[in-house]
Design an enzyme around this catalytic site. Structure first.
Site, mmCIF file in Angstrom:
data_model
loop_
_atom_site.group_PDB
_atom_site.id
_atom_site.type_symbol
_atom_site.label_atom_id
_atom_site.label_comp_id
_atom_site.label_asym_id
_atom_site.label_seq_id
_atom_site.Cartn_x
_atom_site.Cartn_y
_atom_site.Cartn_z
ATOM 1 N N VAL A 246 41.865 46.583 47.427
ATOM 2 C CA VAL A 246 43.268 47.414 47.734
ATOM 3 C C VAL A 246 43.080 48.691 46.771
ATOM 4 O O VAL A 246 43.411 49.691 47.339
ATOM 5 C CB VAL A 246 44.357 46.672 47.784
ATOM 6 C CG1 VAL A 246 45.686 47.587 47.951
ATOM 7 C CG2 VAL A 246 44.182 45.339 48.661
ATOM 8 N N THR B 15 50.680 36.991 48.108
ATOM 9 C CA THR B 15 49.777 36.339 48.649
ATOM 10 C C THR B 15 50.236 35.094 49.691
ATOM 11 O O THR B 15 51.467 34.783 49.017
ATOM 12 C CB THR B 15 48.858 35.544 47.668
ATOM 13 O OG1 THR B 15 47.994 34.678 48.632
ATOM 14 C CG2 THR B 15 49.197 34.916 46.689
ATOM 15 N N TYR C 103 46.342 29.542 41.476
ATOM 16 C CA TYR C 103 46.456 30.586 41.658
ATOM 17 C C TYR C 103 47.681 30.846 42.363
ATOM 18 O O TYR C 103 48.319 31.835 42.024
ATOM 19 C CB TYR C 103 45.285 31.203 42.662
ATOM 20 C CG TYR C 103 45.430 32.490 43.315
ATOM 21 C CD1 TYR C 103 45.207 33.699 42.616
ATOM 22 C CD2 TYR C 103 45.435 32.458 44.618
ATOM 23 C CE1 TYR C 103 45.233 35.052 43.074
ATOM 24 C CE2 TYR C 103 45.830 33.837 45.232
ATOM 25 C CZ TYR C 103 45.551 34.781 44.865
ATOM 26 O OH TYR C 103 45.611 36.125 45.212
ATOM 27 N N TRP D 223 43.664 37.054 53.498
ATOM 28 C CA TRP D 223 42.478 37.167 53.811
ATOM 29 C C TRP D 223 41.970 38.679 53.911
ATOM 30 O O TRP D 223 41.539 39.252 54.805
ATOM 31 C CB TRP D 223 42.361 36.679 55.391
ATOM 32 C CG TRP D 223 42.799 35.127 55.500
ATOM 33 C CD1 TRP D 223 43.469 34.352 54.570
ATOM 34 C CD2 TRP D 223 42.294 34.092 56.552
ATOM 35 N NE1 TRP D 223 43.364 33.056 54.947
ATOM 36 C CE2 TRP D 223 43.024 33.157 56.119
ATOM 37 C CE3 TRP D 223 41.705 34.315 57.718
ATOM 38 C CZ2 TRP D 223 42.841 31.931 57.018
ATOM 39 C CZ3 TRP D 223 41.591 33.607 58.412
ATOM 40 C CH2 TRP D 223 41.776 32.096 58.079
HETATM 41 N N1 LIG Z 1 41.458 39.076 48.353
HETATM 42 C C1 LIG Z 1 42.340 38.201 49.296
HETATM 43 O O1 LIG Z 1 41.860 37.616 50.305
HETATM 44 C C2 LIG Z 1 43.699 38.446 48.924
HETATM 45 C C3 LIG Z 1 44.648 37.551 49.957
HETATM 46 C C4 LIG Z 1 46.039 37.760 49.621
HETATM 47 C C5 LIG Z 1 46.493 38.314 48.533
HETATM 48 N N2 LIG Z 1 45.733 39.060 47.666
HETATM 49 C C6 LIG Z 1 46.332 39.891 46.929
HETATM 50 O O2 LIG Z 1 46.095 41.309 47.020
HETATM 51 C C7 LIG Z 1 46.076 41.852 45.640
HETATM 52 C C8 LIG Z 1 44.674 42.593 45.528
HETATM 53 O O3 LIG Z 1 43.621 42.081 45.936
HETATM 54 P P1 LIG Z 1 42.157 42.543 46.052
HETATM 55 O O4 LIG Z 1 41.461 41.638 47.177
HETATM 56 O O5 LIG Z 1 42.155 44.044 46.185
HETATM 57 O O6 LIG Z 1 41.564 42.022 44.816
HETATM 58 P P2 LIG Z 1 40.044 42.089 44.132
HETATM 59 O O7 LIG Z 1 39.101 42.972 44.833
HETATM 60 O O8 LIG Z 1 39.847 40.850 43.401
HETATM 61 O O9 LIG Z 1 40.487 43.219 42.634
HETATM 62 C C9 LIG Z 1 41.373 42.795 41.773
HETATM 63 C C10 LIG Z 1 41.545 43.910 40.846
HETATM 64 O O10 LIG Z 1 42.273 43.545 39.754
HETATM 65 C C11 LIG Z 1 41.788 43.740 38.515
HETATM 66 N N3 LIG Z 1 42.001 42.864 37.442
HETATM 67 C C12 LIG Z 1 41.683 41.707 37.229
HETATM 68 N N4 LIG Z 1 42.213 41.254 35.979
HETATM 69 C C13 LIG Z 1 42.350 42.282 35.403
HETATM 70 C C14 LIG Z 1 43.148 42.521 34.096
HETATM 71 N N5 LIG Z 1 43.290 41.651 33.048
HETATM 72 N N6 LIG Z 1 43.550 44.042 33.977
HETATM 73 C C15 LIG Z 1 43.445 45.030 34.747
HETATM 74 N N7 LIG Z 1 43.022 44.760 36.009
HETATM 75 C C16 LIG Z 1 42.619 43.605 36.475
HETATM 76 C C17 LIG Z 1 40.217 43.921 38.866
HETATM 77 O O11 LIG Z 1 39.386 44.736 38.023
HETATM 78 P P3 LIG Z 1 38.074 44.178 37.301
HETATM 79 O O12 LIG Z 1 37.069 44.827 38.487
HETATM 80 O O13 LIG Z 1 38.128 44.983 36.272
HETATM 81 O O14 LIG Z 1 38.214 42.719 37.296
HETATM 82 C C18 LIG Z 1 40.203 44.689 40.190
HETATM 83 O O15 LIG Z 1 40.430 45.982 40.252
HETATM 84 C C19 LIG Z 1 46.121 40.971 44.519
HETATM 85 O O16 LIG Z 1 47.430 40.820 44.315
HETATM 86 C C20 LIG Z 1 45.718 39.760 45.361
HETATM 87 O O17 LIG Z 1 46.132 38.496 44.731
HETATM 88 C C21 LIG Z 1 44.409 39.038 48.049
#
Ligand SMILES: NC(=O)c1ccc[n+]([C@@H]2O[C@H](COP(=O)([O-])OP(=O)(O)OC[C@H]3O[C@@H](n4cnc5c(N)ncnc54)[C@H](OP(=O)(O)O)[C@@H]3O)[C@@H](O)[C@H]2O)c1
Length: 284
Positions: free
Chosen positions: A12, A97, A121, A146
């Site tokens: 995102v 989520t 989580y 997702w």
């Molecule tokens: N992926 C899914 O299917 C899904 C589903 C439902 C909700 N969500 C929610 O949607 C949002 C975005 O998800 P996404 O899929 O874009 O996540 P993602 O691709 O896994 O990216 C997570 C981001 O958070 C950063 N991050 C992790 N630990 C960190 C820390 N200690 N300090 C600063 N940054 C940190 C990561 O940086 P690094 O690269 O440095 O680790 C990365 O930029 C999240 O809130 C997630 O919970 C995701």
């Protein structure tokens, strides 16, 4: 500066950077959510009009054993950041989520339904939601599900990789949800942030997921149908694919309040999927 984003390298966060070139998008090196107060201080120093938190600890299975770190990043940091946003009069958009729900039944979850997460989580993300609400500022908590994009790791990229090397795949067919393009989530966050600035009374918890709802098996089949890859995809029950963290069976999200408040309808995931596949070099 108007918009400050946390989570530069994520799915995102990457789409937010692409969609809002004027936004300041912070990497983990610039703002580590493991240091909640430092992130809050960054918000106070940069004084944006809107903060979008797209950073999270998203390793669902690893969170079962690395729970303390997941709790700081997902549960505590968002609260400190939302407090700082309130102090400087900025709106705070926080992504959460479907995993805050236990997945029972087959009715789409409404924002006001009681969350009872089935894994670590989900519990840490729920703690983050509670902390953002408790901060008492102008905010939106946007629960999505997702997520897929051309960036980072996700189900689409995993299927494409496995589809190249295997003639047959078994994919879970009894978990149902809405695959959601990260680009659509980014657009929704920006729209919501803008509207909250004018209408703070729209603060609250909202759902946003792709339509129509589908199983992982159905989603995998659509990926291969669009790319022309030919693995045979068989639906299996969740019990046939054990994971360290339990998954909710019913991840359907009722997104009607989001459309009513902000005029943002559920995105068609098949349209988003075609775009992502093209970006990844498939003919789709
Ligand atoms: N992926 C899914 O299917 C899904 C589903 C439902 C909700 N969500 C929610 O949607 C949002 C975005 O998800 P996404 O899929 O874009 O996540 P993602 O691709 O896994 O990216 C997570 C981001 O958070 C950063 N991050 C992790 N630990 C960190 C820390 N200690 N300090 C600063 N940054 C940190 C990561 O940086 P690094 O690269 O440095 O680790 C990365 O930029 C999240 O809130 C997630 O919970 C995701």
């Amino acid at each position: 500066m108007t918009v400050l984003v946390f989570g530069q390298s994520g799915q995102v966060g990457s789409e937010l950077a692409r969609l809002a070139p004027d936004a300041r998008v912070l990497s983990r090196a610039e703002a580590d959510l493991a240091d909640a107060q430092a992130c809050a201080e960054t918000i106070r120093r940069l004084r944006p009009r809107a903060v979008i938190n797209a950073a999270a600890y998203t390793a669902v299975d690893r969170a079962e054993t690395e729970t303390a770190l997941a709790r700081v990043i997902n549960g505590e940091a968002p609260g400190a950041m939302a407090c700082a946003a309130r102090e400087i009069g900025a709106v705070f958009v926080h992504i959460s989520t479907d995993y805050v729900f236990d997945g029972s039944g087959d009715r789409p979850w409404r924002p006001e339904d009681t969350p009872t997460p089935v894994n670590a989580y989900g519990r840490t993300k729920l703690a983050g939601e509670d902390a953002v609400r408790a901060a008492g500022g102008v905010h939106a908590i946007l629960r999505t599900s997702w997520v897929f994009s051309a960036f980072g790791q996700n189900f689409v990229k995993t299927m494409l990789r496995l589809g190249k090397s295997r003639p047959a795949l078994s994919v879970v067919g009894d978990q149902i949800g809405g695959p959601t393009p990260a680009a659509s989530i980014a657009g929704a966050c920006l729209t919501i942030a803008g509207r909250l600035g004018d209408q703070p009374d729209l603060s609250g918890t909202y759902h946003y997921a792709g339509a129509p709802d589908v199983s992982w098996h159905g989603f995998a089949s659509a990926i291969f149908a669009m790319t022309g890859q030919v693995p045979q995809v068989t639906a299996i029950p969740s019990s046939g694919y054990p994971t360290p963290a339990a998954r909710p069976m019913n991840s359907r999200l009722d997104c009607s309040a989001t459309e009513a408040a902000f005029g943002i309808p559920r995105p068609d995931w098949q349209v988003g999927l075609r775009e992502v596949l093209r970006e990844l070099g498939h003919r789709a």
